[in-house]
Scaffold this motif. Sequence first.
Motif, PDB file in Angstrom:
ATOM      1  N   TRP A 187       1.529  23.330  38.109  1.00  0.00           N
ATOM      2  CA  TRP A 187       0.890  24.424  38.813  1.00  0.00           C
ATOM      3  C   TRP A 187       0.048  25.318  37.898  1.00  0.00           C
ATOM      4  O   TRP A 187       0.379  25.522  36.733  1.00  0.00           O
ATOM      5  CB  TRP A 187       1.930  25.299  39.514  1.00  0.00           C
ATOM      6  CG  TRP A 187       2.599  24.602  40.637  1.00  0.00           C
ATOM      7  CD1 TRP A 187       3.800  23.953  40.620  1.00  0.00           C
ATOM      8  CD2 TRP A 187       2.095  24.438  41.959  1.00  0.00           C
ATOM      9  NE1 TRP A 187       4.073  23.404  41.831  1.00  0.00           N
ATOM     10  CE2 TRP A 187       3.040  23.688  42.683  1.00  0.00           C
ATOM     11  CE3 TRP A 187       0.945  24.857  42.610  1.00  0.00           C
ATOM     12  CZ2 TRP A 187       2.860  23.353  44.028  1.00  0.00           C
ATOM     13  CZ3 TRP A 187       0.763  24.520  43.937  1.00  0.00           C
ATOM     14  CH2 TRP A 187       1.723  23.783  44.627  1.00  0.00           C
ATOM     15  N   ILE A 188      -0.997  25.894  38.469  1.00  0.00           N
ATOM     16  CA  ILE A 188      -1.760  26.963  37.826  1.00  0.00           C
ATOM     17  C   ILE A 188      -1.189  28.255  38.404  1.00  0.00           C
ATOM     18  O   ILE A 188      -1.093  28.399  39.627  1.00  0.00           O
ATOM     19  CB  ILE A 188      -3.262  26.852  38.160  1.00  0.00           C
ATOM     20  CG1 ILE A 188      -3.819  25.576  37.585  1.00  0.00           C
ATOM     21  CG2 ILE A 188      -4.003  28.082  37.644  1.00  0.00           C
ATOM     22  CD1 ILE A 188      -5.211  25.240  38.101  1.00  0.00           C
ATOM     23  N   THR A 189      -0.818  29.179  37.531  1.00  0.00           N
ATOM     24  CA  THR A 189      -0.290  30.465  37.996  1.00  0.00           C
ATOM     25  C   THR A 189      -1.178  31.601  37.503  1.00  0.00           C
ATOM     26  O   THR A 189      -1.752  31.552  36.417  1.00  0.00           O
ATOM     27  CB  THR A 189       1.161  30.714  37.515  1.00  0.00           C
ATOM     28  OG1 THR A 189       1.190  30.701  36.092  1.00  0.00           O
ATOM     29  CG2 THR A 189       2.103  29.659  38.074  1.00  0.00           C
ATOM     30  N   VAL A 190      -1.271  32.632  38.331  1.00  0.00           N
ATOM     31  CA  VAL A 190      -1.992  33.852  37.979  1.00  0.00           C
ATOM     32  C   VAL A 190      -1.016  34.992  38.180  1.00  0.00           C
ATOM     33  O   VAL A 190      -0.363  35.114  39.214  1.00  0.00           O
ATOM     34  CB  VAL A 190      -3.250  34.040  38.875  1.00  0.00           C
ATOM     35  CG1 VAL A 190      -3.919  35.374  38.591  1.00  0.00           C
ATOM     36  CG2 VAL A 190      -4.220  32.898  38.659  1.00  0.00           C
ATOM     37  N   PRO A 246       4.028  35.910  38.326  1.00  0.00           N
ATOM     38  CA  PRO A 246       3.095  34.781  38.412  1.00  0.00           C
ATOM     39  C   PRO A 246       3.094  34.186  39.820  1.00  0.00           C
ATOM     40  O   PRO A 246       4.149  33.987  40.423  1.00  0.00           O
ATOM     41  CB  PRO A 246       3.644  33.783  37.385  1.00  0.00           C
ATOM     42  CG  PRO A 246       5.070  34.152  37.191  1.00  0.00           C
ATOM     43  CD  PRO A 246       5.221  35.598  37.553  1.00  0.00           C
ATOM     44  N   TYR A 247       1.902  33.921  40.341  1.00  0.00           N
ATOM     45  CA  TYR A 247       1.738  33.317  41.659  1.00  0.00           C
ATOM     46  C   TYR A 247       1.020  31.982  41.516  1.00  0.00           C
ATOM     47  O   TYR A 247       0.030  31.887  40.793  1.00  0.00           O
ATOM     48  CB  TYR A 247       0.933  34.238  42.593  1.00  0.00           C
ATOM     49  CG  TYR A 247       1.651  35.519  42.908  1.00  0.00           C
ATOM     50  CD1 TYR A 247       2.544  35.590  43.973  1.00  0.00           C
ATOM     51  CD2 TYR A 247       1.453  36.655  42.131  1.00  0.00           C
ATOM     52  CE1 TYR A 247       3.218  36.765  44.258  1.00  0.00           C
ATOM     53  CE2 TYR A 247       2.121  37.831  42.406  1.00  0.00           C
ATOM     54  CZ  TYR A 247       3.000  37.882  43.472  1.00  0.00           C
ATOM     55  OH  TYR A 247       3.676  39.039  43.750  1.00  0.00           O
ATOM     56  N   GLN A 248       1.506  30.978  42.215  1.00  0.00           N
ATOM     57  CA  GLN A 248       0.871  29.669  42.182  1.00  0.00           C
ATOM     58  C   GLN A 248      -0.424  29.717  42.984  1.00  0.00           C
ATOM     59  O   GLN A 248      -0.435  30.149  44.129  1.00  0.00           O
ATOM     60  CB  GLN A 248       1.802  28.606  42.779  1.00  0.00           C
ATOM     61  CG  GLN A 248       3.050  28.382  41.956  1.00  0.00           C
ATOM     62  CD  GLN A 248       3.997  27.366  42.583  1.00  0.00           C
ATOM     63  OE1 GLN A 248       3.890  27.019  43.754  1.00  0.00           O
ATOM     64  NE2 GLN A 248       4.952  26.896  41.791  1.00  0.00           N
ATOM     65  N   VAL A 249      -1.519  29.257  42.355  1.00  0.00           N
ATOM     66  CA  VAL A 249      -2.816  29.281  43.033  1.00  0.00           C
ATOM     67  C   VAL A 249      -3.362  27.881  43.278  1.00  0.00           C
ATOM     68  O   VAL A 249      -4.343  27.723  43.999  1.00  0.00           O
ATOM     69  CB  VAL A 249      -3.860  30.116  42.270  1.00  0.00           C
ATOM     70  CG1 VAL A 249      -3.462  31.571  42.241  1.00  0.00           C
ATOM     71  CG2 VAL A 249      -4.089  29.589  40.879  1.00  0.00           C
ATOM     72  N   GLY A 250      -2.775  26.883  42.679  1.00  0.00           N
ATOM     73  CA  GLY A 250      -3.229  25.511  42.881  1.00  0.00           C
ATOM     74  C   GLY A 250      -2.604  24.580  41.866  1.00  0.00           C
ATOM     75  O   GLY A 250      -1.970  25.021  40.911  1.00  0.00           O
ATOM     76  N   LYS A 251      -2.797  23.297  42.086  1.00  0.00           N
ATOM     77  CA  LYS A 251      -2.247  22.291  41.175  1.00  0.00           C
ATOM     78  C   LYS A 251      -3.224  22.029  40.034  1.00  0.00           C
ATOM     79  O   LYS A 251      -4.437  22.018  40.228  1.00  0.00           O
ATOM     80  CB  LYS A 251      -1.954  21.005  41.924  1.00  0.00           C
ATOM     81  CG  LYS A 251      -0.815  21.164  42.923  1.00  0.00           C
ATOM     82  CD  LYS A 251      -0.234  19.839  43.283  1.00  0.00           C
ATOM     83  CE  LYS A 251       1.007  20.104  44.135  1.00  0.00           C
ATOM     84  NZ  LYS A 251       1.879  18.976  44.147  1.00  0.00           N
ATOM     85  N   VAL A 252      -2.668  21.804  38.860  1.00  0.00           N
ATOM     86  CA  VAL A 252      -3.472  21.510  37.675  1.00  0.00           C
ATOM     87  C   VAL A 252      -4.334  20.272  37.922  1.00  0.00           C
ATOM     88  O   VAL A 252      -5.500  20.231  37.521  1.00  0.00           O
ATOM     89  CB  VAL A 252      -2.561  21.311  36.445  1.00  0.00           C
ATOM     90  CG1 VAL A 252      -3.365  20.879  35.227  1.00  0.00           C
ATOM     91  CG2 VAL A 252      -1.774  22.572  36.151  1.00  0.00           C
ATOM     92  N   SER A 253      -3.780  19.290  38.610  1.00  0.00           N
ATOM     93  CA  SER A 253      -4.507  18.034  38.865  1.00  0.00           C
ATOM     94  C   SER A 253      -5.760  18.242  39.718  1.00  0.00           C
ATOM     95  O   SER A 253      -6.657  17.409  39.722  1.00  0.00           O
ATOM     96  CB  SER A 253      -3.585  17.016  39.543  1.00  0.00           C
ATOM     97  OG  SER A 253      -3.122  17.521  40.785  1.00  0.00           O
ATOM     98  N   GLU A 254      -5.852  19.364  40.432  1.00  0.00           N
ATOM     99  CA  GLU A 254      -7.002  19.646  41.292  1.00  0.00           C
ATOM    100  C   GLU A 254      -8.106  20.421  40.565  1.00  0.00           C
ATOM    101  O   GLU A 254      -9.145  20.717  41.154  1.00  0.00           O
ATOM    102  CB  GLU A 254      -6.545  20.426  42.528  1.00  0.00           C
ATOM    103  CG  GLU A 254      -5.594  19.630  43.397  1.00  0.00           C
ATOM    104  CD  GLU A 254      -4.965  20.452  44.520  1.00  0.00           C
ATOM    105  OE1 GLU A 254      -5.161  21.693  44.554  1.00  0.00           O
ATOM    106  OE2 GLU A 254      -4.271  19.848  45.346  1.00  0.00           O
ATOM    107  N   LEU A 255      -7.882  20.753  39.278  1.00  0.00           N
ATOM    108  CA  LEU A 255      -8.873  21.486  38.501  1.00  0.00           C
ATOM    109  C   LEU A 255      -9.124  20.732  37.185  1.00  0.00           C
ATOM    110  O   LEU A 255      -8.478  20.986  36.176  1.00  0.00           O
ATOM    111  CB  LEU A 255      -8.396  22.918  38.208  1.00  0.00           C
ATOM    112  CG  LEU A 255      -9.378  23.834  37.484  1.00  0.00           C
ATOM    113  CD1 LEU A 255     -10.640  24.068  38.315  1.00  0.00           C
ATOM    114  CD2 LEU A 255      -8.721  25.171  37.161  1.00  0.00           C
TER     115      LEU A 255
END
Length: 150
Positions: A145-148, A54-63
């Motif tokens: 975090w959002i992870t992909v 899993p890779y962090q792509v951005g914060k949950v609060s930003e989506l």
Amino acid sequence: MTFDPTLTRRNALRATTAATGAACALALVGCTPSGAASPGTGSVPSEIPTGGTPYQVGKVSELPVGSTAAGTANGVDVILFRPDETTVLAYTDICTHAGCKVAPNGEDFKCPCHGSLFKGADGTVISGPAKAALPRFSAAIDGEWITVSM
């Protein structure tokens, strides 16, 4: 007055047809993507990967719920949709029609090259010319975090 036998009606039509063909070819060159509508460089998975890192792509609060965004996971560009508080979906940003880079567009994704529109909720085609849905990546909300996974 002299008569030039090489300038016949048939030869004049051939010259006009050739010139028209060249003009059409030049006009099509203007249809090639450039700038923001350029071909994508990410990889297109054939199906949703079930494992991987899993890779962090951005914060949950930003989506916010119901919105789309773009991100990068391990050097691969992805597009994201958040349907509810606990779910995030990730797709390739490569259009299934001609390989251009797809961008967030409200609750959906749009290809700026030829206008294909994809549904954020499942990646399916809303309007073409694309006929195939966007392939998905495995995505999750991990704390803030959002992870992909790749």
